[in-house]
Scaffold this motif. Structure first.
Motif, PDB file in Angstrom:
ATOM      1  N   PRO A 307       0.837  -1.210   0.000  1.00  0.00           N
ATOM      2  CA  PRO A 307       0.000   0.000   0.000  1.00  0.00           C
ATOM      3  C   PRO A 307       0.868   1.255   0.000  1.00  0.00           C
ATOM      4  O   PRO A 307       1.989   1.247   0.504  1.00  0.00           O
ATOM      5  CB  PRO A 307      -0.794  -0.127   1.303  1.00  0.00           C
ATOM      6  N   PRO A 308       0.353   2.363  -0.562  1.00  0.00           N
ATOM      7  CA  PRO A 308       1.145   3.603  -0.655  1.00  0.00           C
ATOM      8  C   PRO A 308       1.155   4.436   0.617  1.00  0.00           C
ATOM      9  O   PRO A 308       1.892   5.424   0.691  1.00  0.00           O
ATOM     10  CB  PRO A 308       0.463   4.358  -1.790  1.00  0.00           C
ATOM     11  N   GLU A 309       0.330   4.084   1.605  1.00  0.00           N
ATOM     12  CA  GLU A 309       0.301   4.877   2.842  1.00  0.00           C
ATOM     13  C   GLU A 309       1.688   4.878   3.481  1.00  0.00           C
ATOM     14  O   GLU A 309       2.353   3.853   3.549  1.00  0.00           O
ATOM     15  CB  GLU A 309      -0.721   4.289   3.819  1.00  0.00           C
ATOM     16  N   GLY A 310       2.095   6.050   3.938  1.00  0.00           N
ATOM     17  CA  GLY A 310       3.432   6.191   4.508  1.00  0.00           C
ATOM     18  C   GLY A 310       4.414   6.825   3.549  1.00  0.00           C
ATOM     19  O   GLY A 310       5.566   7.079   3.903  1.00  0.00           O
ATOM     20  N   CYS A 311       3.948   7.095   2.315  1.00  0.00           N
ATOM     21  CA  CYS A 311       4.797   7.783   1.324  1.00  0.00           C
ATOM     22  C   CYS A 311       3.977   8.922   0.719  1.00  0.00           C
ATOM     23  O   CYS A 311       3.420   8.792  -0.374  1.00  0.00           O
ATOM     24  CB  CYS A 311       5.255   6.806   0.244  1.00  0.00           C
TER      25      CYS A 311
END
Length: 491
Positions: A307-311
């Motif tokens: 998943p892209p969360e955290g970027c």
């Protein structure tokens, strides 16, 4: 008269493939360097607004946004925003021959072979007619009068603006010779993606068309078809029904002259032949990308993309388009799983035209959190990836890309692949256009994603074709069309 090839696109691709043993140095004819700005002397120019509203959405938010409803009308400031974000000048640099202008869309060799035309009706502050976008002046040159948005289009809904993106052969052929047709298509794809994303960000739905009537459109634009041709069309639907009884535009020799961009132009038979072969629209075939087996690959199990969360994205879409450059000063820094997820999320399919390119997308990874080094295939529809070849490939792939050592430092090398025989069976020679246009569009998406994350990206169209294909394990019918390096760069 010689018989035409049963596989003209495959033959062109092989004919223009680079081979390490046959490469020889070639100088550039600086005395006949093509002009990168097209102008129509004597045609009235209408300046576009300098103060324009730009979308404040990030690229990720733009891609996730539902397709907007067709607008009832369009203002000149909105039109100016679309053109500025698609192909407008973004910066200037001093050079010995004068000032050089960077543009919103990247171009191989900074040759900028693309031109933008638009047929408009009902745009507030603009007379109905056909226009050319004059990049240098950020203005519109009127070429024809009247509502021409319905001309040449059958069974289409009303449109406020029809955009046409052309390619000028000699601008690219001056440097790349016969291989230039590939770069024309990639550059047109870069520009097309900017147009689509800018429209989405501004709430303006643009429908991209690869399968228009070439001869009718080129006649409408008044192009010298030996020198310049339309490659992509896009329609901004909306407004009341348009007049479909408009007669065919008259031939106008004054429109064809500006297609010549150098006094010492040279025509390349291979380019003329592949484009002529691709003018015919074949009966629709399969739009799905080639399967791994059709490429000669046998990947491992499919895994969910991270998943892209955290970027988080640090720039919005308009800022990213303005700031985008081909940056290749990569550093050997690891990439987090979240950043990989963000990059992969930016490649999700967006419209039918892009899907019709029949591309399979993959990437070569090294120093990516949670991933074994190797070549991966990407399932863009389902956000999955699969290891197709475990190996440390960045360094050897950089050698296959004409020994460009900087590429070996990139954390990711995205590859756009196609089975060329299958593509030609489905679409005829026109499928070659579809594949390269879609590769250019996705390459531009990677450029913008990297920019929003303050990383670098640089596209590579020059490679030892068979050598690169063999590194990935592709069969003889398949090829690597385009590669984009992406990763952290020196700050």
């Amino acid at each position: 008269m010689a018989e035409s090839s049963p596989r003209p696109a495959l033959e062109y691709h092989r004919r223009t493939s680079y081979q390490r043993s046959r490469m020889s140095g070639q100088g550039l004819d600086w005395a006949n360097q093509p002009d990168v700005f097209k102008r129509y002397p004597g045609r009235p120019l209408q300046a576009l607004p300098a103060e324009i509203g730009l979308p404040e959405l990030t690229l990720g938010q733009t891609l996730a946004r539902p397709e907007p409803e067709p607008p009832r009308g369009l203002g000149l400031d909105e039109l100016a925003g679309l053109l500025h974000l698609s192909y407008g000048p973004t910066a200037a640099a001093r050079q010995p021959g004068g000032r050089f202008y960077f543009r919103a869309a990247p171009s191989a060799g900074a040759l900028y072979p693309a031109e933008v035309y638009l047929a408009c009706r009902g745009v507030a502050g603009l007379e109905d007619g056909l226009y050319h976008y004059s990049v240098a002046e950020h203005a519109l040159a009127q070429l024809r009068r009247g509502d021409l948005t319905a001309w040449g289009w059958a069974d289409e809904r009303p449109a406020l603006v029809c955009f046409y993106i052309s390619g000028v052969f000699f601008r690219s052929a001056w440097k790349y010779r016969e291989r230039a047709y590939r770069y024309l298509l990639l550059d047109a794809g870069h520009l097309t993606e900017n147009l689509v994303l800018a429209g989405r960000g501004l709430g303006l739905p643009l429908r991209v068309r690869y399968d228009f009537d070439d001869r009718a459109v080129n006649r409408l634009l008044g192009l010298d078809r030996e020198r310049e041709v339309c490659l992509v069309a896009a329609r901004l639907e909306g407004g009341p029904p348009s007049d479909r009884s408009v007669p065919a535009p008259a031939e106008d020799d004054s429109l064809a002259g500006p297609s010549r961009v150098s006094s010492g132009e040279r025509s390349y038979t291979a380019i003329q032949e592949i484009h002529l072969a691709s003018e015919r629209i074949a009966a629709p075939g399969p739009a799905a990308p080639a399967t791994p087996a059709e490429l000669g690959l046998n990947p491992g199990p499919w895994l969910a993309a991270p998943p892209p969360e955290g970027c988080p994205e640090e720039l919005d879409l308009a800022q990213a388009i303005q700031a985008r450059r081909s940056r290749r000063n990569f550093v050997r820094t690891g990439l987090s799983a979240a950043c990989l997820g963000r990059v992969l999320a930016g490649l999700r399919p967006l419209d039918r035209a892009e899907r019709d390119g029949g591309l399979q997308v993959g990437f070569v990874a090294e120093r990516v959190e949670g991933l074994e080094s190797g070549f991966y295939l990407l399932d863009r529809e389902r956000s999955r990836l699969a290891l197709a070849r475990p190996a440390c490939l960045p360094a050897v792939m950089s050698l296959a890309c004409l020994d460009q050592a900087w590429l070996s430092q990139a954390a990711l090398q995205f590859v756009f692949l196609a089975n060329l025989e299958r593509l030609e069976e489905a679409w005829g020679a026109r499928g070659y256009r579809y594949a390269f246009l879609s590769a250019g569009r996705l390459g531009q998406r990677l450029y913008l994603t990297a920019t929003t994350l303050r990383m670098g990206a640089c596209g590579v169209g020059a490679l030892y074709d068979r050598e690169a294909a063999d590194l990935l394990g592709l069969n003889d019918s398949s090829g690597l069309l385009y590669l984009t390096g992406l990763g952290p760069i020196k700050k």
